[in-house]
Write a protein that holds these residues in place. Structure first.
Motif, PDB file in Angstrom:
ATOM      1  N   THR A 168       0.619  -1.093   0.022  1.00 43.62           N
ATOM      2  CA  THR A 168      -0.027   0.096   0.178  1.00 43.62           C
ATOM      3  C   THR A 168       1.136   1.227  -0.057  1.00 43.62           C
ATOM      4  N   VAL A 169       0.781   2.220  -1.116  1.00 39.66           N
ATOM      5  CA  VAL A 169       1.290   3.372  -0.509  1.00 39.66           C
ATOM      6  C   VAL A 169       1.295   3.836   0.015  1.00 39.66           C
ATOM      7  N   THR A 170       2.278   4.254   1.382  1.00 38.78           N
ATOM      8  CA  THR A 170       2.398   5.762   1.859  1.00 38.78           C
ATOM      9  C   THR A 170       2.426   6.816   2.095  1.00 38.78           C
ATOM     10  N   ALA A 171       3.315   7.194   1.006  1.00 38.80           N
ATOM     11  CA  ALA A 171       4.181   8.597   0.695  1.00 38.80           C
ATOM     12  C   ALA A 171       4.106   8.502  -0.826  1.00 38.80           C
ATOM     13  N   VAL A 172       4.416   9.993  -1.678  1.00 36.13           N
ATOM     14  CA  VAL A 172       4.250  10.617  -2.961  1.00 36.13           C
ATOM     15  C   VAL A 172       5.824  11.541  -2.422  1.00 36.13           C
ATOM     16  N   ASN A 173       6.378  10.904  -3.590  1.00 31.35           N
ATOM     17  CA  ASN A 173       7.607  12.297  -3.177  1.00 31.35           C
ATOM     18  C   ASN A 173       6.242  12.741  -3.833  1.00 31.35           C
ATOM     19  N   PRO A 174       6.580  14.304  -2.581  1.00 32.07           N
ATOM     20  CA  PRO A 174       6.481  15.445  -2.523  1.00 32.07           C
ATOM     21  C   PRO A 174       7.204  16.607  -3.665  1.00 32.07           C
ATOM     22  N   ALA A 175       8.626  16.308  -4.293  1.00 35.17           N
ATOM     23  CA  ALA A 175       8.476  17.067  -4.867  1.00 35.17           C
ATOM     24  C   ALA A 175       7.789  16.597  -6.111  1.00 35.17           C
ATOM     25  N   LEU A 176       7.557  15.804  -6.757  1.00 34.37           N
ATOM     26  CA  LEU A 176       6.988  15.977  -8.233  1.00 34.37           C
ATOM     27  C   LEU A 176       5.118  16.308  -7.704  1.00 34.37           C
ATOM     28  N   LYS A 177       5.137  16.770  -6.899  1.00 33.40           N
ATOM     29  CA  LYS A 177       3.342  17.662  -6.832  1.00 33.40           C
ATOM     30  C   LYS A 177       3.730  18.366  -8.034  1.00 33.40           C
ATOM     31  N   ASP A 178       4.123  19.341  -8.072  1.00 31.78           N
ATOM     32  CA  ASP A 178       4.500  19.636  -9.668  1.00 31.78           C
ATOM     33  C   ASP A 178       4.793  20.506 -10.609  1.00 31.78           C
ATOM     34  N   ASP A 179       5.991  19.301 -10.389  1.00 27.01           N
ATOM     35  CA  ASP A 179       6.953  19.333 -10.881  1.00 27.01           C
ATOM     36  C   ASP A 179       7.994  17.946 -11.176  1.00 27.01           C
ATOM     37  N   PHE A 180       8.486  17.405 -12.347  1.00 28.92           N
ATOM     38  CA  PHE A 180       9.162  16.075 -12.526  1.00 28.92           C
ATOM     39  C   PHE A 180      10.619  16.125 -12.777  1.00 28.92           C
ATOM     40  N   LYS A 181      11.000  17.570 -11.903  1.00 35.98           N
ATOM     41  CA  LYS A 181      12.329  17.657 -12.572  1.00 35.98           C
ATOM     42  C   LYS A 181      13.450  16.557 -11.476  1.00 35.98           C
ATOM     43  N   ALA A 182      12.581  16.304 -10.377  1.00 42.04           N
ATOM     44  CA  ALA A 182      13.490  15.200  -9.177  1.00 42.04           C
ATOM     45  C   ALA A 182      14.227  13.869  -9.662  1.00 42.04           C
ATOM     46  N   LEU A 183      12.525  13.682 -10.838  1.00 42.62           N
ATOM     47  CA  LEU A 183      13.446  11.945 -11.573  1.00 42.62           C
ATOM     48  C   LEU A 183      13.700  12.379 -12.617  1.00 42.62           C
ATOM     49  N   ASN A 184      14.616  13.737 -12.659  1.00 46.27           N
ATOM     50  CA  ASN A 184      16.290  13.367 -14.100  1.00 46.27           C
ATOM     51  C   ASN A 184      17.319  13.761 -13.293  1.00 46.27           C
ATOM     52  N   SER A 185      16.570  13.664 -11.589  1.00 47.54           N
ATOM     53  CA  SER A 185      17.943  13.668 -11.356  1.00 47.54           C
ATOM     54  C   SER A 185      19.215  12.568 -11.140  1.00 47.54           C
ATOM     55  N   LEU A 186      20.126  11.853 -11.561  1.00 46.59           N
ATOM     56  CA  LEU A 186      21.401  10.774 -10.746  1.00 46.59           C
ATOM     57  C   LEU A 186      21.259  10.738  -9.360  1.00 46.59           C
ATOM     58  N   GLU A 187      21.008  12.232  -8.449  1.00 46.24           N
ATOM     59  CA  GLU A 187      21.696  12.374  -6.926  1.00 46.24           C
ATOM     60  C   GLU A 187      21.058  10.921  -6.239  1.00 46.24           C
ATOM     61  N   ASP A 188      21.977   9.682  -5.534  1.00 47.74           N
ATOM     62  CA  ASP A 188      21.051   8.801  -4.581  1.00 47.74           C
ATOM     63  C   ASP A 188      19.528   9.530  -3.694  1.00 47.74           C
ATOM     64  N   GLY A 189      18.424   9.133  -3.696  1.00 48.39           N
ATOM     65  CA  GLY A 189      17.818   9.353  -2.899  1.00 48.39           C
ATOM     66  C   GLY A 189      16.773  10.707  -3.527  1.00 48.39           C
ATOM     67  N   VAL A 190      17.641  11.337  -4.161  1.00 49.39           N
ATOM     68  CA  VAL A 190      16.062  12.098  -5.163  1.00 49.39           C
ATOM     69  C   VAL A 190      15.221  11.917  -6.449  1.00 49.39           C
ATOM     70  N   ALA A 191      15.321  10.638  -7.186  1.00 48.78           N
ATOM     71  CA  ALA A 191      14.603  11.005  -7.643  1.00 48.78           C
ATOM     72  C   ALA A 191      13.564   9.753  -7.610  1.00 48.78           C
ATOM     73  N   TRP A 192      13.633   9.381  -5.933  1.00 48.89           N
ATOM     74  CA  TRP A 192      11.959   7.762  -5.647  1.00 48.89           C
ATOM     75  C   TRP A 192      11.086   8.470  -6.163  1.00 48.89           C
ATOM     76  N   LEU A 193      10.319   7.839  -6.269  1.00 50.91           N
ATOM     77  CA  LEU A 193       8.473   8.027  -6.296  1.00 50.91           C
ATOM     78  C   LEU A 193       7.513   7.980  -5.108  1.00 50.91           C
ATOM     79  N   ILE A 194       7.950   6.901  -4.494  1.00 47.99           N
ATOM     80  CA  ILE A 194       6.596   6.166  -3.818  1.00 47.99           C
ATOM     81  C   ILE A 194       7.692   5.576  -2.294  1.00 47.99           C
ATOM     82  N   ASP A 195       6.773   5.443  -1.547  1.00 44.01           N
ATOM     83  CA  ASP A 195       6.913   4.873   0.318  1.00 44.01           C
ATOM     84  C   ASP A 195       6.019   3.685  -0.104  1.00 44.01           C
ATOM     85  N   VAL A 196       6.274   1.972   0.125  1.00 47.43           N
ATOM     86  CA  VAL A 196       5.559   1.016   0.407  1.00 47.43           C
ATOM     87  C   VAL A 196       5.342   1.138   1.286  1.00 47.43           C
ATOM     88  N   ASP A 197       3.805   0.206   2.268  1.00 49.19           N
ATOM     89  CA  ASP A 197       3.853  -0.721   3.122  1.00 49.19           C
ATOM     90  C   ASP A 197       3.908  -2.169   2.828  1.00 49.19           C
TER      91      ASP A 197
END
Length: 98
Positions: free
Chosen positions: A69-98
């Protein structure tokens, strides 16, 4: 894309599993322009579509690497998807799941 498992990383984070995009995904997709993500509370199932991405090289749906079950969605993706273009560890995360 047929090799969904190569396009996601998973990491245990505060009792949840975090899912993000790998470098292989970035290389295959190009720059991400838009992503349709599940919402908090949605159920995701392994090998079933959970994510749609529009990028410079492709428009693709991806299967989830885990069940839960999805418990969180990356808040940086709310209005902008630039974070998904980052290769920096931990930045291009999508969701947290339980």
């Amino acid at each position: 894309m047929s090799e969904d498992a190569n396009y996601f990383w998973t990491k245990d984070t505060d009792g949840h599993t975090r899912i993000g995009l790998t470098k292989a995904a970035h290389e295959a997709l190009g720059e991400v322009k838009y992503a349709e993500l599940p919402a908090v509370g949605d159920k995701v199932s392994q090998k079933e579509a959970f994510l749609s991405i529009e990028a410079t090289k492709a428009v693709s749906e991806f299967n989830c690497p885990i069940n839960g079950t999805v418990t969180a969605v990356n808040p940086a993706l709310k209005d902008d998807f630039k974070a998904l273009n980052s290769l920096e560890d931990g930045v291009a995360w999508l969701i947290d799941v339980d």
